[in-house]
Scaffold this motif. Structure first.
Motif, PDB file in Angstrom:
ATOM      1  N   LEU A  62      38.956 -10.655 -31.035  1.00 11.07           N
ATOM      2  CA  LEU A  62      39.657  -9.515 -30.437  1.00 11.07           C
ATOM      3  C   LEU A  62      39.695  -9.696 -28.925  1.00 11.07           C
ATOM      4  N   GLY A  63      40.381 -10.743 -28.485  1.00 16.78           N
ATOM      5  CA  GLY A  63      40.346 -11.157 -27.091  1.00 16.78           C
ATOM      6  C   GLY A  63      41.282 -10.434 -26.154  1.00 16.78           C
ATOM      7  N   LEU A  64      42.067  -9.496 -26.636  1.00 19.05           N
ATOM      8  CA  LEU A  64      43.012  -8.783 -25.771  1.00 19.05           C
ATOM      9  C   LEU A  64      42.654  -7.297 -25.730  1.00 19.05           C
ATOM     10  N   THR A  65      42.294  -6.836 -24.531  1.00 17.67           N
ATOM     11  CA  THR A  65      42.006  -5.416 -24.325  1.00 17.67           C
ATOM     12  C   THR A  65      43.238  -4.779 -23.718  1.00 17.67           C
ATOM     13  N   VAL A  66      43.577  -3.597 -24.205  1.00 16.93           N
ATOM     14  CA  VAL A  66      44.769  -2.906 -23.722  1.00 16.93           C
ATOM     15  C   VAL A  66      44.436  -1.438 -23.454  1.00 16.93           C
ATOM     16  N   PHE A  67      44.949  -0.945 -22.329  1.00 16.88           N
ATOM     17  CA  PHE A  67      44.870   0.476 -22.015  1.00 16.88           C
ATOM     18  C   PHE A  67      46.253   1.059 -22.245  1.00 16.88           C
ATOM     19  N   ILE A  68      46.304   2.103 -23.038  1.00 21.53           N
ATOM     20  CA  ILE A  68      47.569   2.696 -23.444  1.00 21.53           C
ATOM     21  C   ILE A  68      47.630   4.110 -22.889  1.00 21.53           C
ATOM     22  N   THR A  69      48.700   4.402 -22.159  1.00 22.93           N
ATOM     23  CA  THR A  69      48.896   5.758 -21.645  1.00 22.93           C
ATOM     24  C   THR A  69      49.986   6.424 -22.469  1.00 22.93           C
ATOM     25  N   ILE A 125      52.762   5.231 -33.047  1.00 17.62           N
ATOM     26  CA  ILE A 125      53.998   6.010 -32.911  1.00 17.62           C
ATOM     27  C   ILE A 125      54.243   6.917 -34.111  1.00 17.62           C
ATOM     28  N   ALA A 126      53.449   6.777 -35.147  1.00 16.93           N
ATOM     29  CA  ALA A 126      53.525   7.712 -36.273  1.00 16.93           C
ATOM     30  C   ALA A 126      53.155   9.121 -35.834  1.00 16.93           C
ATOM     31  N   ALA A 127      52.535   9.250 -34.655  1.00 17.39           N
ATOM     32  CA  ALA A 127      52.132  10.562 -34.146  1.00 17.39           C
ATOM     33  C   ALA A 127      53.257  11.231 -33.365  1.00 17.39           C
ATOM     34  N   ASP A 128      54.469  10.679 -33.418  1.00 19.69           N
ATOM     35  CA  ASP A 128      55.630  11.265 -32.740  1.00 19.69           C
ATOM     36  C   ASP A 128      55.376  11.391 -31.236  1.00 19.69           C
ATOM     37  N   LEU A 129      55.219  10.227 -30.594  1.00 15.84           N
ATOM     38  CA  LEU A 129      54.915  10.171 -29.174  1.00 15.84           C
ATOM     39  C   LEU A 129      56.185  10.167 -28.345  1.00 15.84           C
ATOM     40  N   PHE A 130      56.115  10.706 -27.142  1.00 16.24           N
ATOM     41  CA  PHE A 130      57.264  10.808 -26.252  1.00 16.24           C
ATOM     42  C   PHE A 130      57.387   9.584 -25.354  1.00 16.24           C
ATOM     43  N   ASP A 131      56.289   9.169 -24.724  1.00 17.24           N
ATOM     44  CA  ASP A 131      56.320   8.059 -23.776  1.00 17.24           C
ATOM     45  C   ASP A 131      55.015   7.292 -23.893  1.00 17.24           C
ATOM     46  N   VAL A 132      55.117   6.009 -24.246  1.00 15.93           N
ATOM     47  CA  VAL A 132      53.944   5.161 -24.426  1.00 15.93           C
ATOM     48  C   VAL A 132      54.073   3.978 -23.482  1.00 15.93           C
ATOM     49  N   SER A 133      52.986   3.684 -22.763  1.00 13.13           N
ATOM     50  CA  SER A 133      52.976   2.539 -21.862  1.00 13.13           C
ATOM     51  C   SER A 133      51.658   1.797 -22.055  1.00 13.13           C
ATOM     52  N   ALA A 134      51.706   0.478 -21.943  1.00 13.47           N
ATOM     53  CA  ALA A 134      50.502  -0.323 -22.140  1.00 13.47           C
ATOM     54  C   ALA A 134      50.256  -1.222 -20.944  1.00 13.47           C
ATOM     55  N   SER A 135      48.991  -1.384 -20.607  1.00 17.40           N
ATOM     56  CA  SER A 135      48.559  -2.332 -19.581  1.00 17.40           C
ATOM     57  C   SER A 135      47.531  -3.247 -20.226  1.00 17.40           C
ATOM     58  N   PHE A 136      47.724  -4.540 -20.041  1.00 22.76           N
ATOM     59  CA  PHE A 136      46.880  -5.524 -20.695  1.00 22.76           C
ATOM     60  C   PHE A 136      45.878  -6.091 -19.697  1.00 22.76           C
ATOM     61  N   VAL A 137      44.626  -6.170 -20.110  1.00 20.26           N
ATOM     62  CA  VAL A 137      43.554  -6.631 -19.239  1.00 20.26           C
ATOM     63  C   VAL A 137      43.650  -8.141 -19.072  1.00 20.26           C
ATOM     64  N   MET A 138      43.703  -8.580 -17.817  1.00 19.92           N
ATOM     65  CA  MET A 138      43.716 -10.005 -17.509  1.00 19.92           C
ATOM     66  C   MET A 138      42.309 -10.519 -17.251  1.00 19.92           C
ATOM     67  N   GLU A 139      41.454  -9.664 -16.665  1.00 20.28           N
ATOM     68  CA  GLU A 139      40.080 -10.060 -16.369  1.00 20.28           C
ATOM     69  C   GLU A 139      39.196  -8.824 -16.403  1.00 20.28           C
ATOM     70  N   GLU A 140      38.093  -8.928 -17.107  1.00 16.72           N
ATOM     71  CA  GLU A 140      37.109  -7.851 -17.132  1.00 16.72           C
ATOM     72  C   GLU A 140      36.132  -8.103 -15.995  1.00 16.72           C
ATOM     73  N   ILE A 141      36.103  -7.209 -15.031  1.00 13.10           N
ATOM     74  CA  ILE A 141      35.246  -7.378 -13.859  1.00 13.10           C
ATOM     75  C   ILE A 141      33.893  -6.706 -14.072  1.00 13.10           C
ATOM     76  N   LYS A 142      33.894  -5.536 -14.683  1.00 13.65           N
ATOM     77  CA  LYS A 142      32.645  -4.858 -14.993  1.00 13.65           C
ATOM     78  C   LYS A 142      32.840  -4.036 -16.256  1.00 13.65           C
ATOM     79  N   ALA A 143      31.904  -4.158 -17.142  1.00 10.33           N
ATOM     80  CA  ALA A 143      31.888  -3.336 -18.354  1.00 10.33           C
ATOM     81  C   ALA A 143      30.430  -3.091 -18.699  1.00 10.33           C
ATOM     82  N   THR A 144      30.074  -1.841 -18.828  1.00  9.69           N
ATOM     83  CA  THR A 144      28.699  -1.494 -19.181  1.00  9.69           C
ATOM     84  C   THR A 144      28.700  -0.235 -20.027  1.00  9.69           C
ATOM     85  N   THR A 145      27.674  -0.080 -20.795  1.00  9.87           N
ATOM     86  CA  THR A 145      27.462   1.162 -21.525  1.00  9.87           C
ATOM     87  C   THR A 145      26.250   1.911 -20.983  1.00  9.87           C
TER      88      THR A 145
END
Length: 149
Positions: A62-69, A125-145
């Motif tokens: 699962l090498g591609l992280t995406v943020f979806i607005t 999109i089964a949720a009947d969305l109006f506007d969907v945009s995606a940004s794909f992560v090129m580099e993870e700089i910091k991730a912590t829990t």
């Protein structure tokens, strides 16, 4: 209210949830039974939500992280309930936030590749969305829990 011993325990567990009660007790200088009681109380009060193993997404394919607005033009209870049901059922969606401001929702997802993202998108999109945009992560700089307790 958390005291300094509780905070020490939480810091240790956030780094390694596999530590035994004996190891934790020794590190915070309390007895095993006192340590166990504190852990039980922290779990009962939902300070500790769960204990998990964190995986390396790339190493499990699962090498591609995406943020979806998402923006929606529907703000009624029926739509919100449908949206919640859809995102709960979409494998790969890790986090969902309802926002204030220009965007309504922010999602974090992991996928294998672009075709896998398209699969995820088709489910969303089964949720009947109006506007969907995606940004794909090129580099993870910091991730912590680890929370700063």
């Amino acid at each position: 209210m958390l005291d300094s011993t509780d905070k020490q325990l939480l810091r240790l567990l956030q780094v390694d949830a596999a530590l035994s009660v004996a190891d934790l007790a020794e590190r915070v200088s309390i007895s095993k039974s006192a340590c166990w009681r504190r852990l039980q109380k922290l779990e009962h009060n939902e300070v500790i939500r769960q204990r998990v193993t964190l995986l390396n997404a790339a190493r499990v394919g699962l090498g591609l992280t995406v943020f979806i607005t998402i923006r929606t033009n529907q703000h009624n209870e029926a739509w919100v309930q449908r949206f919640r049901e859809v995102v709960q059922g979409v494998e790969g969606v890790l986090e969902v936030y309802r926002l204030g401001g220009q965007l309504d929702y922010l999602l974090k997802a992991v996928v294998a590749d672009m075709p896998d993202y398209d699969r995820l998108y088709q489910q969303l999109i089964a949720a009947d969305l109006f506007d969907v945009s995606a940004s794909f992560v090129m580099e993870e700089i910091k991730a912590t829990t680890v929370l700063p307790v």
